[in-house]
Design a protein around this motif. Structure first.
Motif, PDB file in Angstrom:
ATOM      1  N   LEU A 261       0.025  -9.735  -2.631  1.00 49.86           N
ATOM      2  CA  LEU A 261       0.976 -10.547  -3.400  1.00 49.86           C
ATOM      3  C   LEU A 261       0.905 -10.335  -4.911  1.00 49.86           C
ATOM      4  O   LEU A 261       1.951 -10.188  -5.566  1.00 49.86           O
ATOM      5  N   PRO A 262      -0.281 -10.307  -5.543  1.00 49.82           N
ATOM      6  CA  PRO A 262      -0.301 -10.086  -6.996  1.00 49.82           C
ATOM      7  C   PRO A 262       0.360  -8.776  -7.420  1.00 49.82           C
ATOM      8  O   PRO A 262       1.018  -8.713  -8.463  1.00 49.82           O
ATOM      9  N   LEU A 263       0.180  -7.739  -6.617  1.00 46.96           N
ATOM     10  CA  LEU A 263       0.792  -6.451  -6.943  1.00 46.96           C
ATOM     11  C   LEU A 263       2.303  -6.493  -6.758  1.00 46.96           C
ATOM     12  O   LEU A 263       3.050  -5.925  -7.557  1.00 46.96           O
ATOM     13  N   ARG A 264       2.753  -7.178  -5.732  1.00 47.78           N
ATOM     14  CA  ARG A 264       4.195  -7.303  -5.504  1.00 47.78           C
ATOM     15  C   ARG A 264       4.838  -8.106  -6.634  1.00 47.78           C
ATOM     16  O   ARG A 264       5.917  -7.753  -7.117  1.00 47.78           O
ATOM     17  N   LEU A 265       4.173  -9.170  -7.075  1.00 46.56           N
ATOM     18  CA  LEU A 265       4.705  -9.984  -8.170  1.00 46.56           C
ATOM     19  C   LEU A 265       4.735  -9.205  -9.479  1.00 46.56           C
ATOM     20  O   LEU A 265       5.544  -9.496 -10.362  1.00 46.56           O
ATOM     21  N   ALA A 266       3.847  -8.233  -9.599  1.00 49.10           N
ATOM     22  CA  ALA A 266       3.816  -7.393 -10.796  1.00 49.10           C
ATOM     23  C   ALA A 266       4.811  -6.241 -10.721  1.00 49.10           C
ATOM     24  O   ALA A 266       4.886  -5.418 -11.635  1.00 49.10           O
ATOM     25  N   GLY A 267       5.565  -6.149  -9.613  1.00 47.75           N
ATOM     26  CA  GLY A 267       6.611  -5.143  -9.502  1.00 47.75           C
ATOM     27  C   GLY A 267       6.222  -3.868  -8.799  1.00 47.75           C
ATOM     28  O   GLY A 267       7.007  -2.906  -8.783  1.00 47.75           O
ATOM     29  N   ARG A 268       5.023  -3.833  -8.189  1.00 49.84           N
ATOM     30  CA  ARG A 268       4.604  -2.624  -7.486  1.00 49.84           C
ATOM     31  C   ARG A 268       5.376  -2.485  -6.175  1.00 49.84           C
ATOM     32  O   ARG A 268       5.711  -3.476  -5.522  1.00 49.84           O
ATOM     33  N   ARG A 269       5.622  -1.255  -5.763  1.00 47.63           N
ATOM     34  CA  ARG A 269       6.329  -1.001  -4.509  1.00 47.63           C
ATOM     35  C   ARG A 269       5.525  -1.516  -3.322  1.00 47.63           C
ATOM     36  O   ARG A 269       4.296  -1.519  -3.349  1.00 47.63           O
ATOM     37  N   LYS A 270       6.259  -1.919  -2.271  1.00 46.26           N
ATOM     38  CA  LYS A 270       5.604  -2.540  -1.120  1.00 46.26           C
ATOM     39  C   LYS A 270       4.549  -1.626  -0.511  1.00 46.26           C
ATOM     40  O   LYS A 270       3.423  -2.058  -0.243  1.00 46.26           O
ATOM     41  N   ALA A 271       4.885  -0.374  -0.283  1.00 48.08           N
ATOM     42  CA  ALA A 271       3.944   0.544   0.355  1.00 48.08           C
ATOM     43  C   ALA A 271       2.685   0.713  -0.491  1.00 48.08           C
ATOM     44  O   ALA A 271       1.561   0.723   0.027  1.00 48.08           O
ATOM     45  N   GLU A 272       2.864   0.826  -1.792  1.00 47.15           N
ATOM     46  CA  GLU A 272       1.732   0.990  -2.702  1.00 47.15           C
ATOM     47  C   GLU A 272       0.866  -0.261  -2.713  1.00 47.15           C
ATOM     48  O   GLU A 272      -0.371  -0.187  -2.690  1.00 47.15           O
ATOM     49  N   ALA A 273       1.514  -1.432  -2.753  1.00 47.53           N
ATOM     50  CA  ALA A 273       0.785  -2.700  -2.777  1.00 47.53           C
ATOM     51  C   ALA A 273       0.005  -2.915  -1.489  1.00 47.53           C
ATOM     52  O   ALA A 273      -1.159  -3.349  -1.510  1.00 47.53           O
ATOM     53  N   LEU A 274       0.623  -2.607  -0.354  1.00 41.45           N
ATOM     54  CA  LEU A 274      -0.057  -2.788   0.923  1.00 41.45           C
ATOM     55  C   LEU A 274      -1.219  -1.803   1.084  1.00 41.45           C
ATOM     56  O   LEU A 274      -2.257  -2.147   1.669  1.00 41.45           O
ATOM     57  N   ALA A 275      -1.072  -0.613   0.551  1.00 47.64           N
ATOM     58  CA  ALA A 275      -2.170   0.355   0.607  1.00 47.64           C
ATOM     59  C   ALA A 275      -3.370  -0.145  -0.199  1.00 47.64           C
ATOM     60  O   ALA A 275      -4.519  -0.040   0.249  1.00 47.64           O
ATOM     61  N   ALA A 276      -3.108  -0.679  -1.389  1.00 48.31           N
ATOM     62  CA  ALA A 276      -4.187  -1.216  -2.216  1.00 48.31           C
ATOM     63  C   ALA A 276      -4.832  -2.423  -1.539  1.00 48.31           C
ATOM     64  O   ALA A 276      -6.061  -2.586  -1.562  1.00 48.31           O
ATOM     65  N   ALA A 277      -4.005  -3.268  -0.916  1.00 53.76           N
ATOM     66  CA  ALA A 277      -4.527  -4.419  -0.189  1.00 53.76           C
ATOM     67  C   ALA A 277      -5.425  -3.964   0.959  1.00 53.76           C
ATOM     68  O   ALA A 277      -6.503  -4.528   1.184  1.00 53.76           O
ATOM     69  N   GLY A 278      -4.995  -2.942   1.686  1.00 54.66           N
ATOM     70  CA  GLY A 278      -5.789  -2.436   2.793  1.00 54.66           C
ATOM     71  C   GLY A 278      -7.141  -1.913   2.355  1.00 54.66           C
ATOM     72  O   GLY A 278      -8.155  -2.105   3.041  1.00 54.66           O
ATOM     73  N   GLU A 279      -7.179  -1.278   1.181  1.00 55.67           N
ATOM     74  CA  GLU A 279      -8.443  -0.736   0.662  1.00 55.67           C
ATOM     75  C   GLU A 279      -9.423  -1.864   0.345  1.00 55.67           C
ATOM     76  O   GLU A 279     -10.606  -1.791   0.705  1.00 55.67           O
ATOM     77  N   VAL A 280      -8.949  -2.916  -0.302  1.00 53.94           N
ATOM     78  CA  VAL A 280      -9.828  -4.034  -0.656  1.00 53.94           C
ATOM     79  C   VAL A 280     -10.253  -4.797   0.595  1.00 53.94           C
ATOM     80  O   VAL A 280     -11.424  -5.179   0.734  1.00 53.94           O
ATOM     81  N   LEU A 281      -9.318  -5.028   1.505  1.00 53.91           N
ATOM     82  CA  LEU A 281      -9.676  -5.709   2.750  1.00 53.91           C
ATOM     83  C   LEU A 281     -10.730  -4.919   3.519  1.00 53.91           C
ATOM     84  O   LEU A 281     -11.653  -5.502   4.108  1.00 53.91           O
TER      85      LEU A 281
END
Length: 228
Positions: A107-127
């Motif tokens: 969510l923070p990345l999406r709110l900052a305007g990052r593309r969905k695929a990019e944001a979900l990839a970053a989320a997956g790495e942290v998770l």
């Protein structure tokens, strides 16, 4: 300003009506440092935390982030700062029930305007780093309290903020889960050079910090800081 200093408070005061909540607080936090604030309920520690995060406006004094006073920022700039440079962890996680674990984290990345695929990839790495990769598609109602709090940590750190503000981040967990979540939280934050300011009533949590502040009747005192 010391180049390692990321956040500071100088003579910060806050009142609720005629009642003082914070009295002349002085504080500095360096990059990658963990600072804990302890005190009894009603001592003013959470009020100070939200002043430092720009959520509550101070009555007197100054809060500076990377050398710039928060009082110089308008509402839009403050919102952008909290969205892009700060992270937050609350006692009960505060995950959005309609989103998956992966979507909550991104969510923070999406709110900052990052593309969905990019944001979900970053989320997956942290998770993945927090041992939650298998839970990505579940909803918050489908995970345990300890897992939910790990997701809150992932969400707070996914966009690599400069500072994470944590209000009783392990207060809703049993001792075993609290220790595990704290270990993962502080390890990930330190590895990313993210400063952490946390409020806690737990002496064991405060003992893990680099700097320990105590608060009583709105007055902040620094107990110890590790040598650099």
């Amino acid at each position: 300003m010391n180049t390692s200093e990321v956040l500071s408070a100088e003579g910060v005061e806050l009142c609720y009506g005629e009642t003082p909540a914070v009295r002349g607080a002085q504080l500095t936090v360096r990059r990658g440092e963990v600072a804990a604030i302890t005190g009894q309920s009603g001592s003013g520690k959470s009020s100070l935390l939200y002043c430092l995060a720009g959520v509550l406006p101070v009555a007197r004094g100054e809060v500076r982030f990377e050398g710039r006073s928060l009082s110089e920022l308008d509402d839009e700039e403050l919102s952008a700062l909290r969205r892009e440079r700060f992270g937050f962890v609350f006692q009960y996680g505060e995950l959005l029930p309609e989103l998956t674990i992966e979507e909550n984290t991104a969510l923070p990345l999406r709110l900052a305007g990052r593309r969905k695929a990019e944001a979900l990839a970053a989320a997956g790495e942290v998770l993945g780093r927090l041992g939650l990769a298998d839970l990505r598609t579940r909803r918050p109602s489908q995970v345990s309290g300890g897992q939910s709090q790990r997701v809150a940590v992932a969400r707070a750190l996914v966009h690599r903020p400069a500072v994470v503000f944590a209000d009783e981040p392990t207060g809703s967990l049993d001792s075993a889960n609290a220790a595990a979540v704290l270990d993962e939280f502080l390890s990930l934050a330190r590895s990313r050079g993210t400063a952490v300011v946390l409020v806690t009533h737990d002496a064991d949590v405060a003992a893990r910090a680099d700097t320990h502040y105590t608060m009583r009747d709105g007055v902040l005192a620094c107990r110890a800081r590790e040598a650099s």
